[in-house]
Design an enzyme around this catalytic site. Sequence first.
Site, PDB file in Angstrom:
ATOM      1  N   CYS A 163      25.811   1.121   6.194  1.00  0.00           N
ATOM      2  CA  CYS A 163      27.210   1.308   5.819  1.00  0.00           C
ATOM      3  C   CYS A 163      27.401   0.588   4.481  1.00  0.00           C
ATOM      4  O   CYS A 163      27.529  -0.634   4.432  1.00  0.00           O
ATOM      5  CB  CYS A 163      28.138   0.732   6.884  1.00  0.00           C
ATOM      6  SG  CYS A 163      29.880   0.955   6.470  1.00  0.00           S
ATOM      7  N   LEU A 164      27.355   1.356   3.411  1.00  0.00           N
ATOM      8  CA  LEU A 164      27.502   0.821   2.058  1.00  0.00           C
ATOM      9  C   LEU A 164      28.306   1.830   1.263  1.00  0.00           C
ATOM     10  O   LEU A 164      27.913   3.001   1.167  1.00  0.00           O
ATOM     11  CB  LEU A 164      26.114   0.586   1.435  1.00  0.00           C
ATOM     12  CG  LEU A 164      26.074   0.006   0.026  1.00  0.00           C
ATOM     13  CD1 LEU A 164      26.714  -1.382  -0.019  1.00  0.00           C
ATOM     14  CD2 LEU A 164      24.637  -0.067  -0.474  1.00  0.00           C
TER      15      LEU A 164
END
Length: 171
Positions: free
Chosen positions: A117-118
């Site tokens: 999750c970036l």
Amino acid sequence: MASSQNMDPAAAAASSSAALKGSESGGSAARSSVSKRLQQELMTLMMSGDQGISAFPESDNLFKWVGTINGAQGTVYEGLRYRLSLEFPAGYPYQAPRVKFVTSCFHPNVDEQGFICLDILKDKWSALYDVRSILLSIQSLLGEPNNESPLNTTAAELWNNQEGETSTQVV
């Protein structure tokens, strides 16, 4: 259909062949453009001299890479080395690559399958990013997770507890 019957068969074959080539070359031209971009990125990455990150095409497929990042110094990940897979879509660099951890990574922003999750790999993606900036961002994320949107809530809770213990020890 009647007009094609009046056409010279050689001319008809040539025009359909040209139409076929045109549709193929659109796809292969785009693929060639992405290949050139990836080759440039590989050279940039190799020449950058950045410590703790690397990436190379997997065998001779320029659209699948294997990357490595070392855990950043001064973090719980220091001394660890992580392997990543990078898959580039035909729309790269206008579409983000699919990047995931191959090596298991217990982190607030990494799920059990290795997905990350970036924001720059999702809604904040820009064609200005390259493999080098992706790897550096992931390396930075290891030491500075975004606990506001964790993929791994257990890791996020432990991270928060660790930060609480550190701040009480300093005082």
